[in-house]
Structures are given as C-alpha cells and as structure tokens.
Scaffold this motif. Sequence first.
Motif, PDB file in Angstrom:
ATOM      1  N   LEU A   1       0.835  -1.199   0.000  1.00 21.81           N
ATOM      2  CA  LEU A   1       0.000   0.000   0.000  1.00 21.81           C
ATOM      3  C   LEU A   1       0.869   1.247   0.000  1.00 21.81           C
ATOM      4  CD1 LEU A   1      -2.489  -1.227   2.753  1.00 21.81           C
ATOM      5  CD2 LEU A   1      -2.803  -1.329   0.269  1.00 21.81           C
ATOM      6  N   SER A   2       0.250   2.381  -0.162  1.00 19.28           N
ATOM      7  CA  SER A   2       0.976   3.644  -0.104  1.00 19.28           C
ATOM      8  C   SER A   2       1.307   3.976   1.348  1.00 19.28           C
ATOM      9  CB  SER A   2       0.116   4.763  -0.703  1.00 19.28           C
ATOM     10  OG  SER A   2       0.688   6.021  -0.416  1.00 19.28           O
ATOM     11  N   ASP A   3       2.528   4.429   1.593  1.00 20.53           N
ATOM     12  CA  ASP A   3       2.915   4.843   2.942  1.00 20.53           C
ATOM     13  C   ASP A   3       2.192   6.119   3.366  1.00 20.53           C
ATOM     14  OD1 ASP A   3       4.551   2.686   3.441  1.00 20.53           O
ATOM     15  OD2 ASP A   3       6.346   3.686   2.712  1.00 20.53           O
TER      16      ASP A   3
ATOM     17  N   ARG B   1      -5.224   0.578 -10.016  1.00 28.66           N
ATOM     18  CA  ARG B   1      -6.431  -0.243 -10.155  1.00 28.66           C
ATOM     19  C   ARG B   1      -6.102  -1.715  -9.877  1.00 28.66           C
ATOM     20  NH1 ARG B   1     -11.546  -0.201 -12.228  1.00 28.66           N
ATOM     21  NH2 ARG B   1     -12.250  -2.117 -13.263  1.00 28.66           N
ATOM     22  N   ALA B   2      -4.925  -2.165 -10.283  1.00 29.67           N
ATOM     23  CA  ALA B   2      -4.512  -3.545 -10.013  1.00 29.67           C
ATOM     24  C   ALA B   2      -4.470  -3.809  -8.502  1.00 29.67           C
ATOM     25  CB  ALA B   2      -3.159  -3.830 -10.647  1.00 29.67           C
ATOM     26  N   THR B   3      -3.964  -2.855  -7.735  1.00 25.89           N
ATOM     27  CA  THR B   3      -3.910  -3.002  -6.282  1.00 25.89           C
ATOM     28  C   THR B   3      -5.312  -2.986  -5.691  1.00 25.89           C
ATOM     29  OG1 THR B   3      -1.720  -1.996  -6.205  1.00 25.89           O
ATOM     30  CG2 THR B   3      -2.970  -2.027  -4.152  1.00 25.89           C
ATOM     31  N   VAL B   4      -6.166  -2.089  -6.178  1.00 22.97           N
ATOM     32  CA  VAL B   4      -7.555  -2.033  -5.705  1.00 22.97           C
ATOM     33  C   VAL B   4      -8.260  -3.359  -6.008  1.00 22.97           C
ATOM     34  CG1 VAL B   4      -9.792  -0.874  -5.964  1.00 22.97           C
ATOM     35  CG2 VAL B   4      -7.690   0.481  -5.860  1.00 22.97           C
ATOM     36  N   ASN B   5      -8.031  -3.912  -7.192  1.00 28.14           N
ATOM     37  CA  ASN B   5      -8.621  -5.209  -7.540  1.00 28.14           C
ATOM     38  C   ASN B   5      -8.146  -6.308  -6.576  1.00 28.14           C
ATOM     39  OD1 ASN B   5      -9.960  -4.041  -9.685  1.00 28.14           O
ATOM     40  ND2 ASN B   5      -8.599  -4.877 -11.260  1.00 28.14           N
ATOM     41  N   ALA B   6      -6.861  -6.289  -6.230  1.00 25.86           N
ATOM     42  CA  ALA B   6      -6.313  -7.281  -5.301  1.00 25.86           C
ATOM     43  C   ALA B   6      -6.933  -7.124  -3.908  1.00 25.86           C
ATOM     44  CB  ALA B   6      -4.789  -7.161  -5.227  1.00 25.86           C
ATOM     45  N   LEU B   7      -7.109  -5.873  -3.472  1.00 27.68           N
ATOM     46  CA  LEU B   7      -7.759  -5.617  -2.182  1.00 27.68           C
ATOM     47  C   LEU B   7      -9.195  -6.134  -2.183  1.00 27.68           C
ATOM     48  CD1 LEU B   7      -6.412  -2.030  -1.526  1.00 27.68           C
ATOM     49  CD2 LEU B   7      -6.013  -4.014  -0.059  1.00 27.68           C
ATOM     50  N   LYS B   8      -9.916  -5.872  -3.272  1.00 28.16           N
ATOM     51  CA  LYS B   8     -11.302  -6.333  -3.393  1.00 28.16           C
ATOM     52  C   LYS B   8     -11.359  -7.859  -3.334  1.00 28.16           C
ATOM     53  CE  LYS B   8     -15.741  -6.080  -4.486  1.00 28.16           C
ATOM     54  NZ  LYS B   8     -16.513  -6.663  -3.425  1.00 28.16           N
ATOM     55  N   SER B   9     -10.440  -8.511  -3.989  1.00 30.42           N
ATOM     56  CA  SER B   9     -10.388  -9.975  -3.980  1.00 30.42           C
ATOM     57  C   SER B   9     -10.179 -10.503  -2.555  1.00 30.42           C
ATOM     58  CB  SER B   9      -9.280 -10.463  -4.902  1.00 30.42           C
ATOM     59  OG  SER B   9      -9.154 -11.855  -4.832  1.00 30.42           O
ATOM     60  N   GLU B  10      -9.275  -9.884  -1.800  1.00 30.74           N
ATOM     61  CA  GLU B  10      -9.022 -10.294  -0.419  1.00 30.74           C
ATOM     62  C   GLU B  10     -10.227  -9.996   0.473  1.00 30.74           C
ATOM     63  OE1 GLU B  10      -6.503 -12.028   0.894  1.00 30.74           O
ATOM     64  OE2 GLU B  10      -5.449 -12.132  -1.013  1.00 30.74           O
ATOM     65  N   CYS B  11     -10.881  -8.864   0.238  1.00 29.51           N
ATOM     66  CA  CYS B  11     -12.053  -8.468   1.023  1.00 29.51           C
ATOM     67  C   CYS B  11     -13.187  -9.472   0.861  1.00 29.51           C
ATOM     68  CB  CYS B  11     -12.500  -7.068   0.587  1.00 29.51           C
ATOM     69  SG  CYS B  11     -13.940  -6.441   1.466  1.00 29.51           S
ATOM     70  N   ASP B  12     -13.286 -10.077  -0.311  1.00 30.65           N
ATOM     71  CA  ASP B  12     -14.375 -11.006  -0.613  1.00 30.65           C
ATOM     72  C   ASP B  12     -14.133 -12.425  -0.112  1.00 30.65           C
ATOM     73  OD1 ASP B  12     -15.855  -9.000  -1.755  1.00 30.65           O
ATOM     74  OD2 ASP B  12     -15.309  -9.501  -3.811  1.00 30.65           O
ATOM     75  N   LYS B  13     -13.057 -12.639   0.639  1.00 31.68           N
ATOM     76  CA  LYS B  13     -12.777 -13.962   1.203  1.00 31.68           C
ATOM     77  C   LYS B  13     -13.385 -14.046   2.609  1.00 31.68           C
ATOM     78  CE  LYS B  13      -8.596 -14.636  -1.471  1.00 31.68           C
ATOM     79  NZ  LYS B  13      -7.136 -14.658  -1.460  1.00 31.68           N
TER      80      LYS B  13
ATOM     81  N   ALA C   1     -13.017   3.362  -3.564  1.00 32.46           N
ATOM     82  CA  ALA C   1     -11.967   3.729  -4.522  1.00 32.46           C
ATOM     83  C   ALA C   1     -12.574   4.591  -5.618  1.00 32.46           C
ATOM     84  CB  ALA C   1     -11.336   2.475  -5.115  1.00 32.46           C
ATOM     85  N   THR C   2     -12.056   5.797  -5.758  1.00 40.20           N
ATOM     86  CA  THR C   2     -12.526   6.691  -6.811  1.00 40.20           C
ATOM     87  C   THR C   2     -11.368   7.018  -7.733  1.00 40.20           C
ATOM     88  OG1 THR C   2     -12.147   8.614  -5.397  1.00 40.20           O
ATOM     89  CG2 THR C   2     -14.371   7.719  -5.426  1.00 40.20           C
TER      90      THR C   2
ATOM     91  N   PRO D   1     -11.072   1.827 -17.953  1.00 46.66           N
ATOM     92  CA  PRO D   1      -9.928   1.909 -17.042  1.00 46.66           C
ATOM     93  C   PRO D   1      -8.875   0.847 -17.328  1.00 46.66           C
ATOM     94  CG  PRO D   1     -11.870   1.083 -15.910  1.00 46.66           C
ATOM     95  CD  PRO D   1     -12.305   1.451 -17.287  1.00 46.66           C
ATOM     96  N   LYS D   2      -7.630   1.220 -16.995  1.00 47.55           N
ATOM     97  CA  LYS D   2      -6.493   0.315 -17.141  1.00 47.55           C
ATOM     98  C   LYS D   2      -6.002  -0.078 -15.752  1.00 47.55           C
ATOM     99  CE  LYS D   2      -4.967   2.762 -21.295  1.00 47.55           C
ATOM    100  NZ  LYS D   2      -5.823   3.938 -21.247  1.00 47.55           N
ATOM    101  N   LEU D   3      -5.310  -1.197 -15.660  1.00 49.68           N
ATOM    102  CA  LEU D   3      -4.783  -1.657 -14.374  1.00 49.68           C
ATOM    103  C   LEU D   3      -3.773  -0.684 -13.781  1.00 49.68           C
ATOM    104  CD1 LEU D   3      -4.423  -5.478 -15.063  1.00 49.68           C
ATOM    105  CD2 LEU D   3      -6.139  -4.323 -13.669  1.00 49.68           C
ATOM    106  N   THR D   4      -3.222   0.194 -14.609  1.00 50.12           N
ATOM    107  CA  THR D   4      -2.230   1.164 -14.133  1.00 50.12           C
ATOM    108  C   THR D   4      -2.863   2.500 -13.726  1.00 50.12           C
ATOM    109  OG1 THR D   4      -1.842   1.824 -16.429  1.00 50.12           O
ATOM    110  CG2 THR D   4      -0.351   0.162 -15.476  1.00 50.12           C
ATOM    111  N   ASP D   5      -4.176   2.665 -13.931  1.00 52.01           N
ATOM    112  CA  ASP D   5      -4.849   3.903 -13.522  1.00 52.01           C
ATOM    113  C   ASP D   5      -4.823   4.021 -12.004  1.00 52.01           C
ATOM    114  OD1 ASP D   5      -5.370   4.446 -16.150  1.00 52.01           O
ATOM    115  OD2 ASP D   5      -7.507   3.954 -16.054  1.00 52.01           O
ATOM    116  N   TYR D   6      -4.783   5.259 -11.514  1.00 53.39           N
ATOM    117  CA  TYR D   6      -4.704   5.489 -10.070  1.00 53.39           C
ATOM    118  C   TYR D   6      -6.051   5.845  -9.470  1.00 53.39           C
ATOM    119  CZ  TYR D   6       0.341   5.207 -10.250  1.00 53.39           C
ATOM    120  OH  TYR D   6       1.612   4.753 -10.404  1.00 53.39           O
ATOM    121  N   TYR D   7      -6.230   5.411  -8.201  1.00 51.96           N
ATOM    122  CA  TYR D   7      -7.460   5.636  -7.451  1.00 51.96           C
ATOM    123  C   TYR D   7      -7.136   6.204  -6.080  1.00 51.96           C
ATOM    124  CZ  TYR D   7     -10.155   2.892 -10.802  1.00 51.96           C
ATOM    125  OH  TYR D   7     -10.778   2.460 -11.945  1.00 51.96           O
ATOM    126  N   ASN D   8      -7.954   7.155  -5.618  1.00 50.94           N
ATOM    127  CA  ASN D   8      -7.917   7.582  -4.227  1.00 50.94           C
ATOM    128  C   ASN D   8      -8.712   6.547  -3.449  1.00 50.94           C
ATOM    129  OD1 ASN D   8      -6.518  10.138  -4.354  1.00 50.94           O
ATOM    130  ND2 ASN D   8      -8.305  10.914  -5.438  1.00 50.94           N
TER     131      ASN D   8
END
Length: 143
Positions: free
Chosen positions: A20-22, A73-85, A116-117, A125-132
């Motif tokens: 994650l971002s520091d 977006r790739a990181t947000v997708n990974a977080l969503k995947s973990e959240c859904d477990k 995530a916005t 969107p691309k996997l490299t796009d950034y989200y707040n």
Amino acid sequence: MRTNAQTKLTNIVTGNVIILSDSLYPDAEHDWSAIVSSTKYALDGTMIVEQSVRQAGRPYVMQAPDGHGVLSRATVNALKSECDKLGATFWLDYLADGVVKRVKVMFDTTQEAINATPVKGSTSPKLTDYYNVTLKFLEIPST
C-alpha cells in the motif's frame, strides 16, 4: 505515490501481501478508547460506574489526503479480492510515529470496506490507472 513496502496488508493464512501507499494512515486514530464505561444510579441516588477494557473492535480507516494515498487499479482489484474472502484476517503494517506498527485486522464489511474513486475519469480503465482509496478495517485479537 509514496510506496516503499512498509505499509502493507498480509493475508495471515495465504501469505498474500498487498503493498500500500505509505501515505495511508489511520484516520481519527485517537477517537477510540480501549476503556468502555457504563453508569447507572442506585435507589439511594449513588452513581455506579462500571468500566472494562475492550478486547477488540478498534476501527482502522486508512486514508490519505486526495492525491497522496493513491493506489493502482490492479492493487484495488487485489484488495477487493481479499475483502471477498469469508473470514479472512490480515496483518496491517503502517508507518506511524517514525516506526512501523502492526495490527491484526479484518475488513469492516458492516459498511463499505473499500472506497476507490479514480483520480482521472475513464470509460475504459487500465490496471495502471490510479485511485484515491479509503480502506476500513476492524482490529481483532492477535492471539
């Protein structure tokens, strides 16, 4: 984005690590107390105060000022995947007071656990796009 692998989320069972971002930091970290109190009055008017130490449940709302705690977006997708477990628990490591702190958490699914916005709007969107992002966790006992 400040990222140097100190702020991260690690699935305790699978060992999956999401960097994650520091700049993400627990919002309103001092608004929670480990002590809980209850007061009532006896028939003679005496106030009775009961106190106890909470065992768990401290909220961790990780966010940063707009533009500082962005994740791909790739990181947000990974977080969503973990959240859904179901039942997943994590080690959350984050920077505070000049040191890395570690707490055992789970996503707070009693509400919107991940918000995530996109920094820039896009119709494709691309996997490299950034989200707040805002991430909501609950601390759980680390036994």
